[in-house]
Design a protein around this motif. Structure first.
Motif, PDB file in Angstrom:
ATOM      1  N   TYR A 530       0.859  -1.189   0.000  1.00  0.00           N
ATOM      2  CA  TYR A 530       0.000   0.000   0.000  1.00  0.00           C
ATOM      3  C   TYR A 530       0.892   1.234   0.000  1.00  0.00           C
ATOM      4  CZ  TYR A 530      -3.446   3.490   1.334  1.00  0.00           C
ATOM      5  OH  TYR A 530      -4.246   4.600   1.358  1.00  0.00           O
ATOM      6  N   ARG A 531       0.723   2.053  -1.000  1.00  0.00           N
ATOM      7  CA  ARG A 531       1.552   3.250  -1.162  1.00  0.00           C
ATOM      8  C   ARG A 531       0.937   4.406  -0.376  1.00  0.00           C
ATOM      9  NH1 ARG A 531       1.407   7.108  -5.626  1.00  0.00           N
ATOM     10  NH2 ARG A 531       3.416   8.131  -5.912  1.00  0.00           N
ATOM     11  N   VAL A 532       1.542   4.701   0.766  1.00  0.00           N
ATOM     12  CA  VAL A 532       1.061   5.799   1.601  1.00  0.00           C
ATOM     13  C   VAL A 532       1.375   7.137   0.950  1.00  0.00           C
ATOM     14  CG1 VAL A 532       1.225   6.877   3.878  1.00  0.00           C
ATOM     15  CG2 VAL A 532       1.344   4.389   3.668  1.00  0.00           C
ATOM     16  N   SER A 533       2.570   7.267   0.409  1.00  0.00           N
ATOM     17  CA  SER A 533       3.001   8.476  -0.298  1.00  0.00           C
ATOM     18  C   SER A 533       4.082   8.074  -1.279  1.00  0.00           C
ATOM     19  CB  SER A 533       3.529   9.532   0.685  1.00  0.00           C
ATOM     20  OG  SER A 533       4.736   9.098   1.284  1.00  0.00           O
ATOM     21  N   ASP A 534       4.683   9.058  -1.923  1.00  0.00           N
ATOM     22  CA  ASP A 534       5.746   8.763  -2.870  1.00  0.00           C
ATOM     23  C   ASP A 534       6.927   8.080  -2.199  1.00  0.00           C
ATOM     24  OD1 ASP A 534       4.343   9.793  -4.937  1.00  0.00           O
ATOM     25  OD2 ASP A 534       5.437  11.685  -5.070  1.00  0.00           O
ATOM     26  N   ASN A 535       7.111   8.289  -0.918  1.00  0.00           N
ATOM     27  CA  ASN A 535       8.301   7.809  -0.233  1.00  0.00           C
ATOM     28  C   ASN A 535       8.033   6.773   0.850  1.00  0.00           C
ATOM     29  OD1 ASN A 535       8.769  11.072  -0.748  1.00  0.00           O
ATOM     30  ND2 ASN A 535      10.460   9.782  -1.382  1.00  0.00           N
ATOM     31  N   ILE A 536       6.781   6.454   1.108  1.00  0.00           N
ATOM     32  CA  ILE A 536       6.453   5.506   2.172  1.00  0.00           C
ATOM     33  C   ILE A 536       5.458   4.481   1.634  1.00  0.00           C
ATOM     34  CG2 ILE A 536       5.527   5.216   4.497  1.00  0.00           C
ATOM     35  CD1 ILE A 536       6.196   8.118   5.058  1.00  0.00           C
ATOM     36  N   SER A 537       5.741   3.215   1.894  1.00  0.00           N
ATOM     37  CA  SER A 537       4.811   2.142   1.551  1.00  0.00           C
ATOM     38  C   SER A 537       4.735   1.170   2.719  1.00  0.00           C
ATOM     39  CB  SER A 537       5.237   1.404   0.278  1.00  0.00           C
ATOM     40  OG  SER A 537       6.460   0.722   0.474  1.00  0.00           O
ATOM     41  N   VAL A 538       3.556   0.592   2.913  1.00  0.00           N
ATOM     42  CA  VAL A 538       3.320  -0.389   3.960  1.00  0.00           C
ATOM     43  C   VAL A 538       2.865  -1.681   3.285  1.00  0.00           C
ATOM     44  CG1 VAL A 538       1.995  -0.982   6.009  1.00  0.00           C
ATOM     45  CG2 VAL A 538       2.735   1.376   5.646  1.00  0.00           C
ATOM     46  N   THR A 539       3.529  -2.805   3.627  1.00  0.00           N
ATOM     47  CA  THR A 539       3.249  -4.080   2.971  1.00  0.00           C
ATOM     48  C   THR A 539       2.944  -5.154   4.002  1.00  0.00           C
ATOM     49  OG1 THR A 539       4.799  -3.492   1.199  1.00  0.00           O
ATOM     50  CG2 THR A 539       4.086  -5.788   1.324  1.00  0.00           C
ATOM     51  N   PRO A 540       1.670  -5.470   4.221  1.00  0.00           N
ATOM     52  CA  PRO A 540       1.337  -6.652   5.017  1.00  0.00           C
ATOM     53  C   PRO A 540       1.337  -7.887   4.114  1.00  0.00           C
ATOM     54  CG  PRO A 540      -0.646  -5.430   4.495  1.00  0.00           C
ATOM     55  CD  PRO A 540       0.497  -4.653   3.891  1.00  0.00           C
ATOM     56  N   GLY A 541       1.712  -9.035   4.678  1.00  0.00           N
ATOM     57  CA  GLY A 541       1.734 -10.237   3.856  1.00  0.00           C
ATOM     58  C   GLY A 541       1.875 -11.495   4.688  1.00  0.00           C
ATOM     59  N   VAL A 542       1.634 -12.618   4.018  1.00  0.00           N
ATOM     60  CA  VAL A 542       1.688 -13.925   4.665  1.00  0.00           C
ATOM     61  C   VAL A 542       2.466 -14.886   3.780  1.00  0.00           C
ATOM     62  CG1 VAL A 542       0.349 -15.881   5.497  1.00  0.00           C
ATOM     63  CG2 VAL A 542      -0.497 -13.571   5.869  1.00  0.00           C
ATOM     64  N   ILE A 543       3.338 -15.704   4.404  1.00  0.00           N
ATOM     65  CA  ILE A 543       4.070 -16.764   3.722  1.00  0.00           C
ATOM     66  C   ILE A 543       3.674 -18.090   4.368  1.00  0.00           C
ATOM     67  CG2 ILE A 543       6.339 -17.699   3.157  1.00  0.00           C
ATOM     68  CD1 ILE A 543       7.454 -14.849   3.508  1.00  0.00           C
ATOM     69  N   TRP A 544       3.196 -19.031   3.567  1.00  0.00           N
ATOM     70  CA  TRP A 544       2.762 -20.342   4.067  1.00  0.00           C
ATOM     71  C   TRP A 544       3.689 -21.402   3.487  1.00  0.00           C
ATOM     72  CZ3 TRP A 544      -2.154 -23.212   1.998  1.00  0.00           C
ATOM     73  CH2 TRP A 544      -2.278 -24.457   2.658  1.00  0.00           C
ATOM     74  N   LEU A 545       4.378 -22.143   4.370  1.00  0.00           N
ATOM     75  CA  LEU A 545       5.341 -23.158   3.974  1.00  0.00           C
ATOM     76  C   LEU A 545       4.819 -24.535   4.350  1.00  0.00           C
ATOM     77  CD1 LEU A 545       8.549 -21.378   5.341  1.00  0.00           C
ATOM     78  CD2 LEU A 545       7.659 -21.289   3.004  1.00  0.00           C
ATOM     79  N   THR A 546       4.668 -25.402   3.357  1.00  0.00           N
ATOM     80  CA  THR A 546       4.238 -26.773   3.630  1.00  0.00           C
ATOM     81  C   THR A 546       5.441 -27.713   3.597  1.00  0.00           C
ATOM     82  OG1 THR A 546       3.836 -27.420   1.329  1.00  0.00           O
ATOM     83  CG2 THR A 546       2.067 -26.234   2.463  1.00  0.00           C
ATOM     84  N   SER A 547       5.399 -28.739   4.395  1.00  0.00           N
ATOM     85  CA  SER A 547       6.475 -29.741   4.467  1.00  0.00           C
ATOM     86  C   SER A 547       7.841 -29.096   4.635  1.00  0.00           C
ATOM     87  CB  SER A 547       6.474 -30.628   3.212  1.00  0.00           C
ATOM     88  OG  SER A 547       5.240 -31.278   3.047  1.00  0.00           O
ATOM     89  N   PRO A 548       8.026 -28.274   5.665  1.00  0.00           N
ATOM     90  CA  PRO A 548       9.350 -27.658   5.876  1.00  0.00           C
ATOM     91  C   PRO A 548      10.430 -28.726   5.999  1.00  0.00           C
ATOM     92  CG  PRO A 548       7.714 -26.680   7.329  1.00  0.00           C
ATOM     93  CD  PRO A 548       7.069 -27.886   6.706  1.00  0.00           C
ATOM     94  N   GLY A 549      11.563 -28.472   5.404  1.00  0.00           N
ATOM     95  CA  GLY A 549      12.636 -29.452   5.415  1.00  0.00           C
ATOM     96  C   GLY A 549      12.337 -30.662   4.575  1.00  0.00           C
ATOM     97  N   GLN A 550      11.372 -30.536   3.649  1.00  0.00           N
ATOM     98  CA  GLN A 550      10.960 -31.610   2.740  1.00  0.00           C
ATOM     99  C   GLN A 550      10.354 -32.802   3.481  1.00  0.00           C
ATOM    100  OE1 GLN A 550      14.576 -30.893  -0.477  1.00  0.00           O
ATOM    101  NE2 GLN A 550      13.536 -32.864  -0.444  1.00  0.00           N
ATOM    102  N   SER A 551       9.699 -32.536   4.602  1.00  0.00           N
ATOM    103  CA  SER A 551       9.073 -33.619   5.367  1.00  0.00           C
ATOM    104  C   SER A 551       7.645 -33.231   5.719  1.00  0.00           C
ATOM    105  CB  SER A 551       9.855 -33.913   6.647  1.00  0.00           C
ATOM    106  OG  SER A 551       9.190 -34.899   7.422  1.00  0.00           O
ATOM    107  N   SER A 552       6.681 -34.019   5.238  1.00  0.00           N
ATOM    108  CA  SER A 552       5.280 -33.757   5.556  1.00  0.00           C
ATOM    109  C   SER A 552       4.975 -34.052   7.020  1.00  0.00           C
ATOM    110  CB  SER A 552       4.376 -34.602   4.647  1.00  0.00           C
ATOM    111  OG  SER A 552       4.668 -35.985   4.796  1.00  0.00           O
TER     112      SER A 552
END
Length: 568
Positions: A530-552
């Motif tokens: 989200y661009r608050v202004s020309d010089n400031i942006s706020v980015t919320p987000g989520v990362i979902w990792l399945t089978s970390p380390g290649q193990s279910s």
């Protein structure tokens, strides 16, 4: 008062009068909000006028005026009324203009050879032109050509000077003020060849899920980069970048409570961490065109993605920082993170427009991570290195394709190290099975990438990479794969915003002796910048990792981040 600035009134009095009027207003209120409508933007964006922009504009104006006395301006100076494109001999004012231009040379019109006599003239514009005529008459008198000046002209000028005395005084005051401010700016400007580009990232992040969530806490991390960009010819650029940061990646844990050897979920602002905000030079590169080719030289901190086309718009950020995807995996193909450091690269276009080769180019580069070490097993050629070759092809501005090959050598450590793990940096991407080199070995990596933009509001990009590692010890050979696909919606909700969704498999390898886990580690990511202004942006987000380390058998890990980026 400088004669140089007053001579500029002779060149274009009406334009300078309007310029002084606007400039004085802007100087009086440098922080007012103005509306701008760029030609390439669909909407109207409101931006705050920055004092440094005004300062740069003022310096540019003064430099332009200063050069007028040293250059041949015959092309811009109107010497005959016939040179005005919008004045015809049948016009009622033709004779008067002819006298002013050809006899006195004090009305020069506009730089595009127009007079614009069909619009209203302000009193300040008229005063500027009057002052130019007064200066010209004084010059004629001083050079013993007073016979060219008639008594009627002098009488008319005297009456006009009395009538417009207030405006003339105001213009002189404004020029004096402009000269004083300009002198102050020139005395205190940073450099005539260098500009400072800065980025500061504040990030609040946490990880959830099973033992990984239980053994990590919410953290508030930062990273700051100051890039001094110097140009000596206007076409080249020298990057001298200072960096500081305190970010540390999360440690993931298996169901038995043991730490997992993996770089999955590493975030971009965690790359280049210097510890407890210690400052160091993390990039020293120079780019310059030589004939048809663009040459890239890296003395320190060089990376393949700095000179090669990544083909991942809106996810890739060339500062590896705060304006693209959250994770290093979604940012660019892992193939560009093999090796790095110091070396040389070039981009060479193939063909000259038209035909199949007219839209293609070839990229070649060589980076060594131990180039500064004179030891026998190190240096520019005997230490760790990675050589890249890439063929680029584009169809207009809608489709871009690239085929990439990287040959690397490492004395041990990690395959995807960006050539910087010797500095204690975080491993950027991949599972332990795909990343860990048990000893010295070489690698051959192949990748393809593509970016397709069907409309201004939609971008689709993706990559596939294959890595064949040949170790010099027993059972050191292995293969690794990685792939990803991203969809970005630029200007989603507001101009400058970006909604991004990315999915793929971080680098993984099957059936390696001594490693446990043969599942594919899928990576899903969503973020909204989200661009608050020309010089400031706020980015919320989520990362979902399945089978970390290649193990279910290991619980999924979910990383939540709120990233704020300041650029200046």
């Amino acid at each position: 008062m400088s004669n140089l600035l007053w001579k500029s009134l002779v060149v274009s009095p009406a334009v300078l009068g309007a310029t002084l009027l606007v400039s004085t207003t802007a100087i009086a209120a440098p922080n007012t909000t103005t509306e701008v409508s760029p030609a390439k933007q669909a909407g109207v964006a409101e931006v705050a006028q920055q004092p440094e922009l005004l300062a740069q504009t003022t310096i540019d104006q003064v430099n332009r005026y200063s050069n007028e006395g040293n250059q041949n301006n015959s092309q811009s100076q109107v010497t005959s009324v016939s040179q005005f494109s919008d004045v015809q001999p049948t016009d009622w004012a033709f004779q008067a203009l002819q006298s002013l231009v050809e006899r006195y040379g004090c009305i020069a019109g506009y730089p595009n050879a127009t007079y614009r006599g069909n619009r209203a003239l302000t009193r300040y514009e008229f005063a500027a032109g009057l002052n130019a005529c007064l200066d010209r008459v004084n010059e004629l008198i001083a050079t013993a050509t007073a016979d060219l000046v008639t008594k009627q002209d002098l009488a008319t000028l005297q009456r006009l000077q009395e009538e417009f005395s207030a405006e003339l005084a105001t213009l002189r005051g404004r020029v004096d003020s402009l000269e004083a401010r300009t002198a102050e700016l020139e005395a205190n400007q940073f450099s005539t060849t260098t500009k400072l580009v800065g980025e500061a990232i504040f990030a609040v992040t946490d990880v959830f899920g099973g033992n990984t969530g239980d053994n990590n806490n919410t953290v508030f991390q930062d990273r700051v980069r100051l890039d001094l960009q110097t140009s000596f010819t206007g076409r080249d650029v020298l990057h001298t970048r200072l960096a500081a940061g305190n970010a540390t990646a999360f440690t993931q844990f298996d169901n038995a409570g043991g730490a997992i050897n993996t770089a999955e979920g590493t975030q971009t602002f965690e790359i280049g961490s210097t510890g407890n905000n210690a400052v160091r030079i993390d990039r020293l590169t120079y780019e310059v065109p030589v004939g048809p080719a663009n040459v890239y030289l890296a003395a320190s901190g060089g990376r393949h993605s700095q000179y090669a086309a990544v083909n991942n718009p809106y996810f890739f950020d060339n500062t590896d920082g705060g304006n693209g995807a959250l994770s290093t995996f979604a940012s660019e193909s892992p193939i560009y993170r093999i090796g790095g450091g110091a070396g040389i690269a070039l981009n060479l276009p193939l063909g000259k427009g038209g035909g199949l080769l007219g839209n293609s180019s070839i990229t070649a580069g060589y980076l060594a991570s131990q180039a500064n070490d004179p030891a026998l097993s190190s240096g520019l050629t005997n230490g760790d290195y990675a050589a890249l070759g890439q063929l680029n092809f584009s169809v207009g501005d809608r489709l871009a394709l690239a085929a990439t090959y990287v040959h690397g050598y490492s004395a041990g450590g990690f395959l995807f190290d960006s050539g910087s793990t010797t500095d204690g940096n975080i491993v950027p991407v991949g599972t332990g099975q795909a990343n860990t080199l048990l000893g010295a070995g070489s690698s051959n990596s192949y990748g393809v990438s593509a970016a397709f933009r069907p409309s201004e509001k939609l971008s689709i990009s993706g990559f596939v990479s294959y890595h064949d590692v040949s170790g010099f010890g027993a059972n050191d050979d292995y293969e690794a794969w990685s792939y990803g696909l991203g969809v970005a919606l630029p200007d989603f909700g507001k101009k400058g915003n970006v909604l991004g969704i990315f999915a793929g498999a971080e680098p993984y390898s099957f059936n390696r002796p001594g490693f446990v886990g043969n599942d594919i580690p899928y990576h899903f990511e969503g973020f909204y910048k989200y661009r608050v202004s020309d010089n400031i942006s706020v980015t919320p987000g989520v990362i979902w990792l399945t089978s970390p380390g290649q193990s279910s058998a290991n619980d999924d890990a979910i990383i939540g981040t709120l990233r704020t980026t300041f650029t200046f």
